[in-house]
Design a protein around this motif. Sequence first.
Motif, PDB file in Angstrom:
ATOM      1  N   LEU A  69      -8.257  11.044  -6.510  1.00 54.25           N
ATOM      2  CA  LEU A  69      -8.515  10.662  -5.119  1.00 54.25           C
ATOM      3  C   LEU A  69      -9.041   9.233  -5.038  1.00 54.25           C
ATOM      4  CD1 LEU A  69     -10.057  13.808  -3.382  1.00 54.25           C
ATOM      5  CD2 LEU A  69      -8.130  12.442  -2.567  1.00 54.25           C
ATOM      6  N   VAL A  70      -9.938   8.897  -5.950  1.00 53.26           N
ATOM      7  CA  VAL A  70     -10.460   7.526  -5.980  1.00 53.26           C
ATOM      8  C   VAL A  70      -9.321   6.533  -6.222  1.00 53.26           C
ATOM      9  CG1 VAL A  70     -11.930   5.923  -7.255  1.00 53.26           C
ATOM     10  CG2 VAL A  70     -12.764   8.212  -6.700  1.00 53.26           C
ATOM     11  N   ILE A  71      -8.446   6.860  -7.158  1.00 55.30           N
ATOM     12  CA  ILE A  71      -7.311   5.985  -7.450  1.00 55.30           C
ATOM     13  C   ILE A  71      -6.386   5.874  -6.246  1.00 55.30           C
ATOM     14  CG2 ILE A  71      -5.247   5.745  -8.885  1.00 55.30           C
ATOM     15  CD1 ILE A  71      -6.818   7.127 -11.136  1.00 55.30           C
ATOM     16  N   ALA A  72      -6.143   7.011  -5.583  1.00 52.13           N
ATOM     17  CA  ALA A  72      -5.266   7.001  -4.410  1.00 52.13           C
ATOM     18  C   ALA A  72      -5.874   6.180  -3.279  1.00 52.13           C
ATOM     19  CB  ALA A  72      -5.001   8.428  -3.955  1.00 52.13           C
ATOM     20  N   ARG A  73      -7.191   6.268  -3.094  1.00 48.97           N
ATOM     21  CA  ARG A  73      -7.837   5.472  -2.044  1.00 48.97           C
ATOM     22  C   ARG A  73      -7.807   3.980  -2.396  1.00 48.97           C
ATOM     23  NH1 ARG A  73     -11.933  10.005  -2.090  1.00 48.97           N
ATOM     24  NH2 ARG A  73     -11.399  11.302  -0.275  1.00 48.97           N
ATOM     25  N   GLN A  74      -7.975   3.660  -3.661  1.00 44.76           N
ATOM     26  CA  GLN A  74      -7.849   2.260  -4.083  1.00 44.76           C
ATOM     27  C   GLN A  74      -6.431   1.751  -3.850  1.00 44.76           C
ATOM     28  OE1 GLN A  74      -9.116   2.366  -8.179  1.00 44.76           O
ATOM     29  NE2 GLN A  74     -11.294   2.264  -7.668  1.00 44.76           N
ATOM     30  N   ASN A  75      -5.456   2.608  -4.111  1.00 46.30           N
ATOM     31  CA  ASN A  75      -4.071   2.220  -3.853  1.00 46.30           C
ATOM     32  C   ASN A  75      -3.843   1.997  -2.356  1.00 46.30           C
ATOM     33  OD1 ASN A  75      -1.173   1.989  -4.673  1.00 46.30           O
ATOM     34  ND2 ASN A  75      -0.979   3.787  -3.352  1.00 46.30           N
ATOM     35  N   LEU A  76      -4.479   2.833  -1.533  1.00 41.30           N
ATOM     36  CA  LEU A  76      -4.368   2.653  -0.083  1.00 41.30           C
ATOM     37  C   LEU A  76      -4.999   1.325   0.336  1.00 41.30           C
ATOM     38  CD1 LEU A  76      -3.715   3.652   2.764  1.00 41.30           C
ATOM     39  CD2 LEU A  76      -5.861   4.956   2.719  1.00 41.30           C
ATOM     40  N   GLU A  77      -6.170   1.022  -0.223  1.00 42.53           N
ATOM     41  CA  GLU A  77      -6.823  -0.252   0.100  1.00 42.53           C
ATOM     42  C   GLU A  77      -5.949  -1.432  -0.307  1.00 42.53           C
ATOM     43  OE1 GLU A  77     -10.557  -0.166  -1.853  1.00 42.53           O
ATOM     44  OE2 GLU A  77     -11.417   1.396  -0.552  1.00 42.53           O
ATOM     45  N   THR A  78      -5.327  -1.330  -1.468  1.00 43.99           N
ATOM     46  CA  THR A  78      -4.438  -2.407  -1.913  1.00 43.99           C
ATOM     47  C   THR A  78      -3.259  -2.556  -0.958  1.00 43.99           C
ATOM     48  OG1 THR A  78      -5.042  -2.012  -4.223  1.00 43.99           O
ATOM     49  CG2 THR A  78      -3.003  -3.232  -3.819  1.00 43.99           C
ATOM     50  N   ALA A  79      -2.683  -1.424  -0.562  1.00 40.30           N
ATOM     51  CA  ALA A  79      -1.538  -1.475   0.354  1.00 40.30           C
ATOM     52  C   ALA A  79      -1.937  -2.067   1.701  1.00 40.30           C
ATOM     53  CB  ALA A  79      -0.961  -0.070   0.544  1.00 40.30           C
ATOM     54  N   GLU A  80      -3.126  -1.707   2.191  1.00 39.52           N
ATOM     55  CA  GLU A  80      -3.585  -2.273   3.463  1.00 39.52           C
ATOM     56  C   GLU A  80      -3.872  -3.768   3.337  1.00 39.52           C
ATOM     57  OE1 GLU A  80      -6.877   0.278   4.189  1.00 39.52           O
ATOM     58  OE2 GLU A  80      -5.715   1.736   5.363  1.00 39.52           O
ATOM     59  N   ARG A  81      -4.401  -4.195   2.181  1.00 37.35           N
ATOM     60  CA  ARG A  81      -4.656  -5.617   1.980  1.00 37.35           C
ATOM     61  C   ARG A  81      -3.348  -6.417   1.979  1.00 37.35           C
ATOM     62  NH1 ARG A  81      -6.588  -5.383  -2.794  1.00 37.35           N
ATOM     63  NH2 ARG A  81      -4.785  -6.229  -3.918  1.00 37.35           N
ATOM     64  N   VAL A  82      -2.359  -5.878   1.284  1.00 38.95           N
ATOM     65  CA  VAL A  82      -1.068  -6.552   1.250  1.00 38.95           C
ATOM     66  C   VAL A  82      -0.434  -6.570   2.645  1.00 38.95           C
ATOM     67  CG1 VAL A  82       1.265  -6.470   0.291  1.00 38.95           C
ATOM     68  CG2 VAL A  82      -0.698  -6.013  -1.184  1.00 38.95           C
ATOM     69  N   LEU A  83      -0.645  -5.461   3.422  1.00 31.54           N
ATOM     70  CA  LEU A  83      -0.107  -5.415   4.779  1.00 31.54           C
ATOM     71  C   LEU A  83      -0.702  -6.537   5.630  1.00 31.54           C
ATOM     72  CD1 LEU A  83       1.556  -4.083   7.014  1.00 31.54           C
ATOM     73  CD2 LEU A  83      -0.368  -2.517   7.412  1.00 31.54           C
ATOM     74  N   ARG A  84      -1.989  -6.778   5.477  1.00 31.90           N
ATOM     75  CA  ARG A  84      -2.609  -7.856   6.247  1.00 31.90           C
ATOM     76  C   ARG A  84      -2.011  -9.207   5.862  1.00 31.90           C
ATOM     77  NH1 ARG A  84      -7.228  -4.555   5.283  1.00 31.90           N
ATOM     78  NH2 ARG A  84      -7.802  -5.833   3.460  1.00 31.90           N
ATOM     79  N   VAL A  85      -1.714  -9.389   4.591  1.00 35.26           N
ATOM     80  CA  VAL A  85      -1.091 -10.647   4.150  1.00 35.26           C
ATOM     81  C   VAL A  85       0.306 -10.786   4.746  1.00 35.26           C
ATOM     82  CG1 VAL A  85      -0.248 -11.920   2.136  1.00 35.26           C
ATOM     83  CG2 VAL A  85      -2.443 -10.724   2.022  1.00 35.26           C
ATOM     84  N   VAL A  86       1.074  -9.702   4.740  1.00 44.30           N
ATOM     85  CA  VAL A  86       2.439  -9.750   5.277  1.00 44.30           C
ATOM     86  C   VAL A  86       2.417 -10.030   6.778  1.00 44.30           C
ATOM     87  CG1 VAL A  86       4.561  -8.432   5.624  1.00 44.30           C
ATOM     88  CG2 VAL A  86       3.307  -8.227   3.477  1.00 44.30           C
ATOM     89  N   GLU A  87       1.485  -9.362   7.486  1.00 45.94           N
ATOM     90  CA  GLU A  87       1.395  -9.586   8.927  1.00 45.94           C
ATOM     91  C   GLU A  87       0.992 -11.031   9.222  1.00 45.94           C
ATOM     92  OE1 GLU A  87       0.205  -5.094  10.489  1.00 45.94           O
ATOM     93  OE2 GLU A  87      -1.371  -6.558  10.013  1.00 45.94           O
ATOM     94  N   ALA A  88       0.100 -11.615   8.410  1.00 41.72           N
ATOM     95  CA  ALA A  88      -0.282 -13.017   8.603  1.00 41.72           C
ATOM     96  C   ALA A  88       0.896 -13.940   8.347  1.00 41.72           C
ATOM     97  CB  ALA A  88      -1.456 -13.359   7.685  1.00 41.72           C
ATOM     98  N   ARG A  89       1.666 -13.606   7.331  1.00 44.08           N
ATOM     99  CA  ARG A  89       2.840 -14.429   7.035  1.00 44.08           C
ATOM    100  C   ARG A  89       3.868 -14.308   8.167  1.00 44.08           C
ATOM    101  NH1 ARG A  89       4.010 -16.116   1.831  1.00 44.08           N
ATOM    102  NH2 ARG A  89       6.205 -15.485   2.075  1.00 44.08           N
TER     103      ARG A  89
END
Length: 467
Positions: free
Chosen positions: A186-206
Amino acid sequence: MNRGLVLKLSLLSGALALQACAITQDPARGPVVDMPAQWDATAATAGSPALTTDWWQGFGSPALVQLLDEAQAGSADLRIAVERMRQADIALQQAGIARLPSVGASLGTTAGRSDAPGTPSTSRESTSAGLAISYELDLWGRIAAGVRAGEASFEASQHDWRAVRLGLLSDVAGNYFLWLSAGERLVIARQNLETAERVLRVVEARQRNGVATALEVSQQRATVLSARTALIPLELQQRQTASALALLLGRVPQGYTPAGGAFSQLRVPELAPGLPATLLTRRPDLASAESQLAAADANVAAARAALLPSASLSGSLGLGTSALLSLADPTRSVSLGLSLAQSIFDGGRQRLQVRTTESQRVVLIENYGKAIRTALKEVDDGLGNLSRSERQESLQRELVAQAQRSLQLAELRYREGSGDLLSVLDAQRTLFSAQDALATQKLSRLTAAVDLYKALGGDWVESPSLS
């Protein structure tokens, strides 16, 4: 006494003795399983510590120790096993009572009056007391065989208690490790979610800057949704595992949560398996099978002895008077007797019983040999699984390290505009898959260690007192 009668009795006694020797001879032992001299050298760990009483201490988890103590105090299965021991002990005591004489006492008084036409009325009064003793002579060892069968059955019940305890400890440890593993995943899955959300913010900014396309934003949003979806089955698994632990501990499952612990801090102890021959004395299921076989041997002897005549001694002492509720100046009577009883015709019932007990013994022999071979396989599999899982975990750790570096580089290139989003998405999936597989592999290694302890017989403790 008539000399002819004495001669006949002597001949009969000799014939019965010969028949007894023929019927109550010890049954032949069953087939012997060829035990290997040692375990597979490639699987066994040289120089490892031997199996200890508190083998679970080797995992380095105080929470696990507390759970195992609670399970041994609250398990219904252990209490049931204790009651089965008590039942076997009662049966043993009942078998031993047959060795003792039976004693009975009687006391009675009667009063009556008779009025016949034409005759004067008469009254009759009497009081009597009696003591009777009978004792069966165990000429052919039938009673002794029954006691031996009871002793072996009681020993088997003790070994069965140890087997239940070993299974309980193994199940608690396995479920606790599974619960911690689900939490780690679960911890790994939540970290993966955080990574995906961080990348989403970068894509939306781009995209706002006109660099990224709407397709890239949609692709990353799908990745975020997929990461959120992955949390649900892991949360469900953790909840169900906690419920299973509660049942093992004798608790109600509602609202129970085990004491937390760091999954990554668990140690996997190394263990020297010893020689294969030690399994016969270490594993409670094998010890129980051997005791059951000993009980079957005794049952066969008892069934064969039942074909022979039974001999009983009896004696009685009586007192009687013609007074009511009084034993003054009684008339005394004493009698002693020896009786022989032999079934002349029972339709073959007793001989069929002998055949039945002999067949049951053959089944136990085959089951015993099968259990030994199964135990050898379980230990061999446990050693191999523990060795292979250790190598797999080491390789998986290297894979996780490389996947983390690949994601870092892919994100950096994407931020700088020299990389594409597909590379980042692929690096994300690879890292999450590698981290999740590492947690699963660590669980497999812990489970393999528990299975090996169980296959080797665990710790050998004294059975509980029945007092």
